[in-house]
Write a protein that holds these residues in place. Sequence first.
Motif, PDB file in Angstrom:
ATOM      1  N   GLY A  12      -3.616   9.674  -4.835  1.00  0.00           N
ATOM      2  CA  GLY A  12      -4.116   9.067  -3.682  1.00  0.00           C
ATOM      3  C   GLY A  12      -3.564   7.497  -3.433  1.00  0.00           C
ATOM      4  N   THR A  13      -4.356   6.713  -2.709  1.00  0.00           N
ATOM      5  CA  THR A  13      -3.850   5.459  -2.435  1.00  0.00           C
ATOM      6  C   THR A  13      -3.744   4.413  -3.612  1.00  0.00           C
ATOM      7  OG1 THR A  13      -5.148   5.899  -0.291  1.00  0.00           O
ATOM      8  CG2 THR A  13      -4.524   3.679  -0.945  1.00  0.00           C
ATOM      9  N   VAL A  14      -2.774   3.543  -3.435  1.00  0.00           N
ATOM     10  CA  VAL A  14      -2.448   2.676  -4.444  1.00  0.00           C
ATOM     11  C   VAL A  14      -2.216   1.402  -3.469  1.00  0.00           C
ATOM     12  CG1 VAL A  14      -1.123   1.933  -6.396  1.00  0.00           C
ATOM     13  CG2 VAL A  14      -1.715   4.255  -6.139  1.00  0.00           C
ATOM     14  N   VAL A  15      -2.887   0.217  -4.026  1.00  0.00           N
ATOM     15  CA  VAL A  15      -2.822  -0.997  -3.675  1.00  0.00           C
ATOM     16  C   VAL A  15      -2.075  -2.015  -4.758  1.00  0.00           C
ATOM     17  CG1 VAL A  15      -4.348  -0.808  -1.734  1.00  0.00           C
ATOM     18  CG2 VAL A  15      -4.958  -1.779  -3.900  1.00  0.00           C
TER      19      VAL A  15
ATOM     20  N   ARG B  30     -10.272   4.976  -4.894  1.00  0.00           N
ATOM     21  CA  ARG B  30     -10.959   6.137  -4.213  1.00  0.00           C
ATOM     22  C   ARG B  30     -12.165   5.686  -3.247  1.00  0.00           C
ATOM     23  NH1 ARG B  30     -13.302   8.182  -8.384  1.00  0.00           N
ATOM     24  NH2 ARG B  30     -11.820  10.113  -8.984  1.00  0.00           N
TER      25      ARG B  30
ATOM     26  N   GLU C   5      -4.906  -2.064   3.969  1.00  0.00           N
ATOM     27  CA  GLU C   5      -3.882  -2.318   4.762  1.00  0.00           C
ATOM     28  C   GLU C   5      -3.112  -3.662   4.272  1.00  0.00           C
ATOM     29  OE1 GLU C   5      -4.474  -3.144   9.007  1.00  0.00           O
ATOM     30  OE2 GLU C   5      -5.099  -0.974   9.161  1.00  0.00           O
TER      31      GLU C   5
ATOM     32  N   ASN D  14      -5.527   2.056  -8.164  1.00  0.00           N
ATOM     33  CA  ASN D  14      -5.635   3.413  -7.406  1.00  0.00           C
ATOM     34  C   ASN D  14      -7.057   3.533  -7.102  1.00  0.00           C
ATOM     35  OD1 ASN D  14      -5.597   6.829  -8.737  1.00  0.00           O
ATOM     36  ND2 ASN D  14      -5.365   5.951  -6.797  1.00  0.00           N
TER      37      ASN D  14
ATOM     38  N   VAL E 267      -9.593   2.546   4.496  1.00  0.00           N
ATOM     39  CA  VAL E 267      -8.039   2.804   4.438  1.00  0.00           C
ATOM     40  C   VAL E 267      -7.481   1.309   4.369  1.00  0.00           C
ATOM     41  CG1 VAL E 267      -6.133   3.522   5.879  1.00  0.00           C
ATOM     42  CG2 VAL E 267      -8.302   4.781   5.962  1.00  0.00           C
TER      43      VAL E 267
ATOM     44  N   VAL F 229       0.860  -1.226   0.147  1.00  0.00           N
ATOM     45  CA  VAL F 229       0.055  -0.048   0.033  1.00  0.00           C
ATOM     46  C   VAL F 229       0.917   0.988   0.034  1.00  0.00           C
ATOM     47  CG1 VAL F 229      -1.670   1.394   1.121  1.00  0.00           C
ATOM     48  CG2 VAL F 229      -1.747  -1.239   1.398  1.00  0.00           C
ATOM     49  N   PHE F 230       0.624   2.068  -0.976  1.00  0.00           N
ATOM     50  CA  PHE F 230       1.398   3.365  -0.821  1.00  0.00           C
ATOM     51  C   PHE F 230       0.494   4.470  -1.530  1.00  0.00           C
ATOM     52  CE2 PHE F 230       2.456   0.945  -4.767  1.00  0.00           C
ATOM     53  CZ  PHE F 230       2.145   1.880  -5.376  1.00  0.00           C
ATOM     54  N   SER F 231       1.105   5.772  -1.197  1.00  0.00           N
ATOM     55  CA  SER F 231       0.231   6.881  -1.968  1.00  0.00           C
ATOM     56  C   SER F 231       0.933   7.531  -2.850  1.00  0.00           C
ATOM     57  CB  SER F 231      -0.184   7.966  -0.784  1.00  0.00           C
ATOM     58  OG  SER F 231      -0.885   7.356   0.154  1.00  0.00           O
TER      59      SER F 231
END
Length: 591
Positions: A189-192, A240, A246, A238, A244, A182-184
């Motif tokens: 925004g958030t990417v997994v 939206r 993990e 990515n 959150v 997981v990173f931004s």
Amino acid sequence: MHVVATAGHVDHGKSTLVRALTGMEPDRLAEERRRGLTIELGYAWTTLPSGERLAFVDVPGHERFLGTMLAGVGPAPAVMFVVAADEGWMPQSEEHLVALEALGVRHALLAVTRADLADPEPAIGRARARMAASGLGAAEARAVSGRTGQGLGELREALDRLVAALPVPRSQAPVRLWIDRVFSVRGSGTVVTGTLPEGTIAVGDELTLPGGPVRVRGLECLNEPLTSVTGVARVAVNLRGHGVPERGQALVTPGGWTCADLVDVRLSPVGAARDGIGLPPRLTAHIGSAAVVCEVRPLGGPIVRLRLARALPLHLGDVLLLRDPGRDRSEVRVLAGASVLDVRPPALRRRGAARERADRLAAARPDAASLLRDHPLLRAGDLLAMGCAPPGRPVCGDWHADPAYWSELGERLAEAVRRYAAEHPLEPGMPVEAVRHGLGLPDRRLVAALVRPPLAVADGRIVSGPRGLPAPVARAVGRLRAELSAHPFRAPEAGRLAELGLGPRELAAAVRAGALLRVADGIVLPPGAEARAAELLARLPQPFTVSQARQALDTSRRVAVPLLELLDRGGLTERVDELHRRCRPPAPGGA
């Protein structure tokens, strides 16, 4: 594309080999490059001689990072097992092999590295013998050197043969992407990231995390932006949404999985556990990239119940790996594979219930028939969320039943109606709702589906034949219902009704007694015809026209139009527009 994970003892050259095959650096962390030790999962990819693209998930080999290794291997369909020619079979070779056996991995390739430093044949012989004994079969072996390039061409060809033998993934399967990173990204925004084993993810899809729904904002596969990705694939998503994510969580299709924190499983002991070593009361369960503490309750024989510290999206047939992180590191810590038999197990409240449960599950298979023997009445959506295709046709609406249980319900219903009639002789019949509660059914439509002649449903009650009718009228009703038995929706016209002895007064009496269903003036059908009609119409493509309904019901427009209006008033169908109707879904709770 295809995905293969690495496995093997620390410092046997897994990352060096991946680097030589792909030209990419799998060690992402500066600390890894400084120490020459893989700590985290690494990713790299290449194109094989056939043109197929292959991604590697490079795992750490050190004993301290077994959990990380399992997160990389868990979702991958195949493994490249690495053994060094100059050291041979080592402790982590054994532990990684035991883990693969517990996970049920059956597709592997043996790469014996450092072939420039020692004769590879002894290492190949022992490693192939151990892999064959573990269930991996006669894995193809290749001697290579990541330093000199010796054997890399032959290894690439062997990798081509490995991936060509893998099962074809289902593109329409529900998505379960175990998150391994997981990173931004600024502005996005958030990417997994994770390995997608099957199914399809597309930009705009709504998926679910434990924290709630999320929407796919963008997709990448091997650094290429795409609008959709089908497994098997390494994918970056990515997201939206408010959830959150993990590592260890899964991105899933809504309704496609059962989130379970209590499961019944069948153990397949591996390693030392084969010698009769009992399971400790607390273990760590691994699946995909998840690692969850669980409490173990033996039920009898190989059947145990696991209480997970957090719910996981599971299907019947999933395999959990059970590991004892507290064991001495000189011992193999992987103890068993655990095949999931039930994701909604019943409570065990009385003495002997655990043993009975174990006996019941001893021969259970991860299929719908076994599932319905344990949960005798399930909706199609529940079966799919538990990982089973619905068996055959439903008994009513979207409900499926165990055949023996359904037959027993019919007998219990007949007995309940008989007993009610004896206790309430002045009432016209037993209320449908009372039957539903008495039989413990979740949907009143199931009651109507169970009713068989001479019982019938009339005015919200179940009656036993045309009670209270004069004998001539009862005989006329019997003749009419016999005529309608083959084509239950071909209501006769007034002339034929008169020939049968059913004029307006006789029809009114029969309707009041529940012997016939009044659809409109001069149109009568057998009791329960509305429920049977709704069941037939539900099988049509929705929405449908009057003409399509008429054909499905094998009747005339004279009957079809007022019958559909009756279904509208009863809430079984509804208009979509001037030409189309559709069947309405059952109300929440089945009421």
